[in-house]
Design a protein around this motif. Structure first.
Motif, PDB file in Angstrom:
ATOM      1  N   ARG A  98       0.757  -1.144  -0.040  1.00 39.72           N
ATOM      2  CA  ARG A  98      -0.116  -0.101   0.116  1.00 39.72           C
ATOM      3  C   ARG A  98       0.974   1.272  -0.089  1.00 39.72           C
ATOM      4  NH1 ARG A  98      -5.300  -1.158   1.763  1.00 39.72           N
ATOM      5  NH2 ARG A  98      -5.469   1.314   2.696  1.00 39.72           N
ATOM      6  N   VAL A  99       0.888   2.112  -0.979  1.00 41.80           N
ATOM      7  CA  VAL A  99       1.686   3.191  -1.182  1.00 41.80           C
ATOM      8  C   VAL A  99       0.971   4.396  -0.974  1.00 41.80           C
ATOM      9  CG1 VAL A  99       1.354   3.588  -3.723  1.00 41.80           C
ATOM     10  CG2 VAL A  99       3.566   4.299  -2.403  1.00 41.80           C
ATOM     11  N   LEU A 100       1.369   5.283  -0.225  1.00 41.54           N
ATOM     12  CA  LEU A 100       0.483   6.676  -0.014  1.00 41.54           C
ATOM     13  C   LEU A 100       1.337   7.690  -1.133  1.00 41.54           C
ATOM     14  CD1 LEU A 100      -1.126   8.243   2.043  1.00 41.54           C
ATOM     15  CD2 LEU A 100       0.792   9.242   3.058  1.00 41.54           C
ATOM     16  N   SER A 101       0.694   7.959  -1.938  1.00 44.23           N
ATOM     17  CA  SER A 101       1.017   8.926  -2.997  1.00 44.23           C
ATOM     18  C   SER A 101       0.773  10.377  -3.022  1.00 44.23           C
ATOM     19  CB  SER A 101       0.366   8.391  -4.405  1.00 44.23           C
ATOM     20  OG  SER A 101       0.733   9.247  -5.597  1.00 44.23           O
ATOM     21  N   VAL A 102       1.725  11.033  -2.813  1.00 37.47           N
ATOM     22  CA  VAL A 102       1.857  12.327  -2.809  1.00 37.47           C
ATOM     23  C   VAL A 102       2.264  13.104  -4.036  1.00 37.47           C
ATOM     24  CG1 VAL A 102       2.263  12.635  -0.348  1.00 37.47           C
ATOM     25  CG2 VAL A 102       4.152  12.723  -1.906  1.00 37.47           C
ATOM     26  N   LEU A 103       2.795  12.271  -4.973  1.00 33.21           N
ATOM     27  CA  LEU A 103       3.568  12.949  -6.226  1.00 33.21           C
ATOM     28  C   LEU A 103       2.210  12.997  -7.294  1.00 33.21           C
ATOM     29  CD1 LEU A 103       6.613  10.842  -5.959  1.00 33.21           C
ATOM     30  CD2 LEU A 103       6.506  13.427  -5.598  1.00 33.21           C
ATOM     31  N   PRO A 104       2.285  14.093  -8.047  1.00 33.81           N
ATOM     32  CA  PRO A 104       1.119  14.288  -9.021  1.00 33.81           C
ATOM     33  C   PRO A 104       1.128  13.253 -10.139  1.00 33.81           C
ATOM     34  CG  PRO A 104       1.902  16.485  -8.475  1.00 33.81           C
ATOM     35  CD  PRO A 104       2.926  15.320  -7.807  1.00 33.81           C
ATOM     36  N   PHE A 105       0.190  12.627 -10.561  1.00 36.65           N
ATOM     37  CA  PHE A 105       0.133  11.504 -11.675  1.00 36.65           C
ATOM     38  C   PHE A 105       0.584  12.375 -12.956  1.00 36.65           C
ATOM     39  CE2 PHE A 105      -3.506   9.588  -9.803  1.00 36.65           C
ATOM     40  CZ  PHE A 105      -2.815   9.151  -8.582  1.00 36.65           C
ATOM     41  N   TYR A 106       0.538  13.816 -13.091  1.00 33.34           N
ATOM     42  CA  TYR A 106       1.083  14.121 -14.468  1.00 33.34           C
ATOM     43  C   TYR A 106       2.656  14.529 -14.563  1.00 33.34           C
ATOM     44  CZ  TYR A 106       0.108  18.366 -11.017  1.00 33.34           C
ATOM     45  OH  TYR A 106      -0.269  18.970 -10.211  1.00 33.34           O
ATOM     46  N   TYR A 107       3.314  13.975 -13.386  1.00 35.02           N
ATOM     47  CA  TYR A 107       4.766  14.174 -13.549  1.00 35.02           C
ATOM     48  C   TYR A 107       5.076  12.698 -13.551  1.00 35.02           C
ATOM     49  CZ  TYR A 107       5.397  18.753 -11.931  1.00 35.02           C
ATOM     50  OH  TYR A 107       5.377  20.208 -11.749  1.00 35.02           O
ATOM     51  N   TYR A 155       7.437  10.740 -12.353  1.00 33.47           N
ATOM     52  CA  TYR A 155       7.732  10.089 -11.086  1.00 33.47           C
ATOM     53  C   TYR A 155       6.214   9.362 -10.579  1.00 33.47           C
ATOM     54  CZ  TYR A 155       9.969   9.250  -6.352  1.00 33.47           C
ATOM     55  OH  TYR A 155      10.341   8.802  -5.317  1.00 33.47           O
ATOM     56  N   GLY A 156       5.423  10.552 -10.315  1.00 32.03           N
ATOM     57  CA  GLY A 156       4.069  10.262 -10.054  1.00 32.03           C
ATOM     58  C   GLY A 156       3.284   9.249 -10.598  1.00 32.03           C
ATOM     59  N   ALA A 157       3.502   9.193 -12.107  1.00 28.88           N
ATOM     60  CA  ALA A 157       2.620   8.187 -12.746  1.00 28.88           C
ATOM     61  C   ALA A 157       3.412   6.906 -12.513  1.00 28.88           C
ATOM     62  CB  ALA A 157       3.019   8.668 -14.369  1.00 28.88           C
ATOM     63  N   SER A 158       4.882   7.010 -12.452  1.00 28.87           N
ATOM     64  CA  SER A 158       5.358   5.451 -12.164  1.00 28.87           C
ATOM     65  C   SER A 158       5.066   4.989 -10.925  1.00 28.87           C
ATOM     66  CB  SER A 158       7.019   5.761 -12.310  1.00 28.87           C
ATOM     67  OG  SER A 158       7.618   4.677 -11.869  1.00 28.87           O
ATOM     68  N   VAL A 159       4.708   5.723  -9.695  1.00 31.38           N
ATOM     69  CA  VAL A 159       4.199   5.244  -8.444  1.00 31.38           C
ATOM     70  C   VAL A 159       2.875   4.614  -8.941  1.00 31.38           C
ATOM     71  CG1 VAL A 159       3.485   6.021  -6.214  1.00 31.38           C
ATOM     72  CG2 VAL A 159       5.563   6.788  -7.228  1.00 31.38           C
ATOM     73  N   TYR A 206      17.432   8.163  -9.428  1.00 31.79           N
ATOM     74  CA  TYR A 206      17.608   8.978 -10.658  1.00 31.79           C
ATOM     75  C   TYR A 206      16.939   8.811 -11.763  1.00 31.79           C
ATOM     76  CZ  TYR A 206      20.523  10.848 -14.553  1.00 31.79           C
ATOM     77  OH  TYR A 206      21.063  11.750 -15.620  1.00 31.79           O
ATOM     78  N   GLY A 207      16.269   9.863 -12.483  1.00 30.09           N
ATOM     79  CA  GLY A 207      15.626   9.720 -13.505  1.00 30.09           C
ATOM     80  C   GLY A 207      15.369  10.827 -14.203  1.00 30.09           C
ATOM     81  N   GLN A 208      14.767  10.641 -15.372  1.00 30.11           N
ATOM     82  CA  GLN A 208      14.417  11.624 -16.276  1.00 30.11           C
ATOM     83  C   GLN A 208      12.901  11.430 -16.898  1.00 30.11           C
ATOM     84  OE1 GLN A 208      17.181  12.950 -18.980  1.00 30.11           O
ATOM     85  NE2 GLN A 208      18.179  14.066 -17.805  1.00 30.11           N
ATOM     86  N   THR A 209      12.307  12.215 -17.438  1.00 34.04           N
ATOM     87  CA  THR A 209      11.021  12.201 -18.148  1.00 34.04           C
ATOM     88  C   THR A 209      11.255  11.459 -19.396  1.00 34.04           C
ATOM     89  OG1 THR A 209       9.917  14.199 -17.045  1.00 34.04           O
ATOM     90  CG2 THR A 209       8.881  13.295 -19.015  1.00 34.04           C
ATOM     91  N   GLU A 210      12.418  11.716 -19.859  1.00 36.86           N
ATOM     92  CA  GLU A 210      12.880  11.181 -21.299  1.00 36.86           C
ATOM     93  C   GLU A 210      13.073   9.885 -21.138  1.00 36.86           C
ATOM     94  OE1 GLU A 210      13.397  15.550 -21.668  1.00 36.86           O
ATOM     95  OE2 GLU A 210      13.553  14.339 -20.117  1.00 36.86           O
ATOM     96  N   ALA A 211      13.417   9.150 -20.068  1.00 38.81           N
ATOM     97  CA  ALA A 211      13.534   7.960 -19.777  1.00 38.81           C
ATOM     98  C   ALA A 211      12.514   7.218 -18.936  1.00 38.81           C
ATOM     99  CB  ALA A 211      14.960   7.767 -19.000  1.00 38.81           C
ATOM    100  N   THR A 212      11.450   7.728 -19.232  1.00 31.74           N
ATOM    101  CA  THR A 212      10.304   7.151 -18.314  1.00 31.74           C
ATOM    102  C   THR A 212      10.330   7.139 -17.204  1.00 31.74           C
ATOM    103  OG1 THR A 212      10.138   5.795 -20.516  1.00 31.74           O
ATOM    104  CG2 THR A 212       8.283   5.539 -18.984  1.00 31.74           C
ATOM    105  N   SER A 213      10.978   8.151 -16.520  1.00 28.46           N
ATOM    106  CA  SER A 213      11.044   8.280 -14.893  1.00 28.46           C
ATOM    107  C   SER A 213      12.358   7.655 -14.447  1.00 28.46           C
ATOM    108  CB  SER A 213       9.885   7.584 -14.100  1.00 28.46           C
ATOM    109  OG  SER A 213      10.169   7.756 -13.033  1.00 28.46           O
ATOM    110  N   ARG A 214      12.480   6.487 -14.704  1.00 28.49           N
ATOM    111  CA  ARG A 214      13.724   5.881 -13.838  1.00 28.49           C
ATOM    112  C   ARG A 214      14.841   5.333 -14.720  1.00 28.49           C
ATOM    113  NH1 ARG A 214      13.672   7.993 -11.040  1.00 28.49           N
ATOM    114  NH2 ARG A 214      11.824   7.633  -9.990  1.00 28.49           N
ATOM    115  N   ILE A 215      15.906   5.904 -14.327  1.00 23.90           N
ATOM    116  CA  ILE A 215      17.414   5.396 -14.620  1.00 23.90           C
ATOM    117  C   ILE A 215      18.293   4.411 -14.059  1.00 23.90           C
ATOM    118  CG2 ILE A 215      19.505   6.665 -15.608  1.00 23.90           C
ATOM    119  CD1 ILE A 215      18.201   8.938 -16.723  1.00 23.90           C
TER     120      ILE A 215
END
Length: 501
Positions: A195-204, A206-210, A300-309
């Motif tokens: 069960r994850v508590l999500s504070v990160l917006p889905f439109y980022y 990182y948040g989408a990845s969560v 560490y990551g970037q949007t251009e790498a789908t969040s996670r590097i």
């Protein structure tokens, strides 16, 4: 069915009663989630949305934002989640550039409505009231036959900056999203019991990845209260018996500074993840001292790498303090000097990465794509080095992008607004260090005939035209801006003046 939708459909079919999301007093199980996604897909089809057309989502974190994303994919759409905190000057270029054919937003979102009016939008729209579902559920006779999803189909367009020339919309395929999600699920060891508590917006990213990693695992995503009330976030962590929590460095700095973590029962908490900017060794150690039992994953990551590097195995935190770790599964990297020659261990250079999570390119922007993609390799724009064991250490970014909390701010967005004010002749904006947010916006202004309370006037002008996180925290008035021989502003020199608020 391929990709993330196929994985979630499998969970919904096998364990339909398992809770998928918690949104305050509202809960939705996987069976209901999938039926609602199918219903919204059918609605989009009825509205004439065709495969490959863009569905723009201007929604905060709520159940319907996730449902709309998966429903859009079932309808064959390319989903375009937009930063709901943005203003008209951001929304209008994004909507125009993406060519959105259907827009979903909350009723009363004035900037969204003004942007649609400004661009003369005539496509489909869904305006949601608070707590309202996207559309009625279909009957069994109206069961939707989903559009086929192919790995190479574009799934998402995520915009990485504002109105700085041509918008940069990162195109991520269904294969990109699946590769990223599977890599994160593997090293976090996610299961249906999480069960994850999500504070990160889905439109980022990182948040989408969560969101997606937990949904494909059959886990539960609990939407957190606003971080403006840190004690409520911690209460939710304890009351919901969360096993995971994800944040950016400023998230943890805020919780450590304004709350007493020892007053809460976090015995269920299994892991913490951190990304979205460098976390100092000092902050890392403070967090581990306050929460010694959960495993802390520095990433560490970037949007251009789908969040996670990359990710740093928690058991390596002491040995490799300050490192962002090793590549996620399927990803390769190299460090190159400016002349293109490979860097030896310990030598700094630009980080290049290659793998199944590297983006397709920038939407409708071939020049920008060519500047960062070369034969399948992504130039990250980050500078760092690999140690003798292959662990990556970063020095900083080559770009001027400001990372403030979970947000990204391009200086030009703010400069354009300040330059509108009478008497302002020049302005340059940089990010300066901040204990809580990592960086905050500072404006250096050249002006003639300053009015009384000029700094307050500038901030008020920005407040009326920009998202809150883009408003300068500091304003300094200078006689001239430092420039190179070619006339470019020396931003690095300005950042060296950050000790003067």
């Amino acid at each position: 069915m391929n990709g993330l939708p196929g994985r979630v459909a499998l969970v919904a079919g096998q364990t339909p009663q398992r809770t998928a999301m918690v949104d305050g007093a509202r809960r939705i199980d996987y069976g209901q989630f999938w039926r609602q996604a199918q219903a919204f897909a059918a609605h989009l089809r009825e509205q004439g949305l065709a495969k490959g057309q863009r569905l723009a989502l201007l929604l905060p974190n709520r159940i319907e934002a996730a449902v709309a994303c998966y429903g859009g994919w079932l309808a064959g759409a390319i989903v375009v989640p937009l930063n709901v905190q943005a203003r008209v000057r951001d929304f209008a270029p994004w909507l125009l550039h993406s060519g959105a054919r259907h827009v979903v937003y909350e009723q009363g979102h004035r900037d969204a409505e003004l942007a649609l009016e400004e661009i003369g939008y005539s496509g489909g729209r869904t305006a949601l009231a608070e707590g309202e579902p996207l559309c009625p559920l279909p009957t069994e006779d109206d069961a939707l036959e989903p559009q086929p999803i192919h790995d190479g189909d574009t799934a998402l367009i995520l915009y990485t900056s504002g109105t700085t020339g041509a918008p940069k919309g990162v195109m991520l395929s269904h294969a990109n999203l699946a590769a990223n999600a599977e890599a994160v699920v593997a090293y976090l060891g996610l299961s249906p019991e999480d069960r994850v508590l999500s504070v990160l917006p889905f439109y980022y990213a990182y948040g989408a990845s969560v969101l997606h990693t937990h949904l494909i695992s059959g886990a539960c995503v609990v939407l957190a209260p606003s971080l403006m009330f840190p004690h409520l976030v911690l209460q939710a962590l304890a009351q919901e018996r969360a096993t995971g929590f994800s944040g950016v460095p400023s998230t943890y700095a805020l919780l450590l500074q304004h709350t007493a973590l020892g007053e809460y029962d976090f015995s269920s908490l299994r892991y913490l993840t951190q990304a979205g900017g460098a976390m100092s060794p000092q902050l890392t150690n403070r967090l581990r001292a306050a929460l010694p039992h959960p495993r802390l994953f520095v990433m560490y990551g970037q949007t251009e790498a789908t969040s996670r590097i990359s990710w740093l195995p928690p058991e390596k935190l002491d040995e490799k303090l300050g490192s962002v770790g090793i590549p996620v599964q399927g990803l390769h990297w190299k460090i190159l000097h400016e002349d293109g020659s490979p860097a030896d261990a310990g030598d700094s250079g630009e980080v290049w990465v290659q793998g199944p999570n590297v983006m397709q390119g920038y939407w409708e922007n071939a020049a920008a794509t060519a500047s960062v993609l070369a034969e399948g390799w992504l130039r990250t724009g980050d500078v760092g080095y690999l140690d003798g064991d292959g662990y990556l250490f970063l020095h900083g970014r080559r770009s001027d992008m400001i990372k403030t909390g979970a947000h990204r701010v391009h200086p030009t967005d703010v400069e354009e607004v300040i330059a509108e004010m009478p008497g302002v002749t020049e302005v340059a904006v940089v990010g300066v260090d901040d204990e809580i947010l990592g960086q905050v916006v500072k404006a250096f202004v050249v002006a003639s005939g300053l009015p009384p309370r000029a700094e307050d006037r500038i901030k008020a002008h920005c407040r009326a035209r920009l998202a809150p996180y883009k408003i300068p925290k500091h304003v300094a008035f200078v006689d001239a801006l430092p420039r190179t021989a070619s006339g470019k502003v020396r931003r690095v020199q300005l950042m060296e003046l950050q000790s003067t608020p």
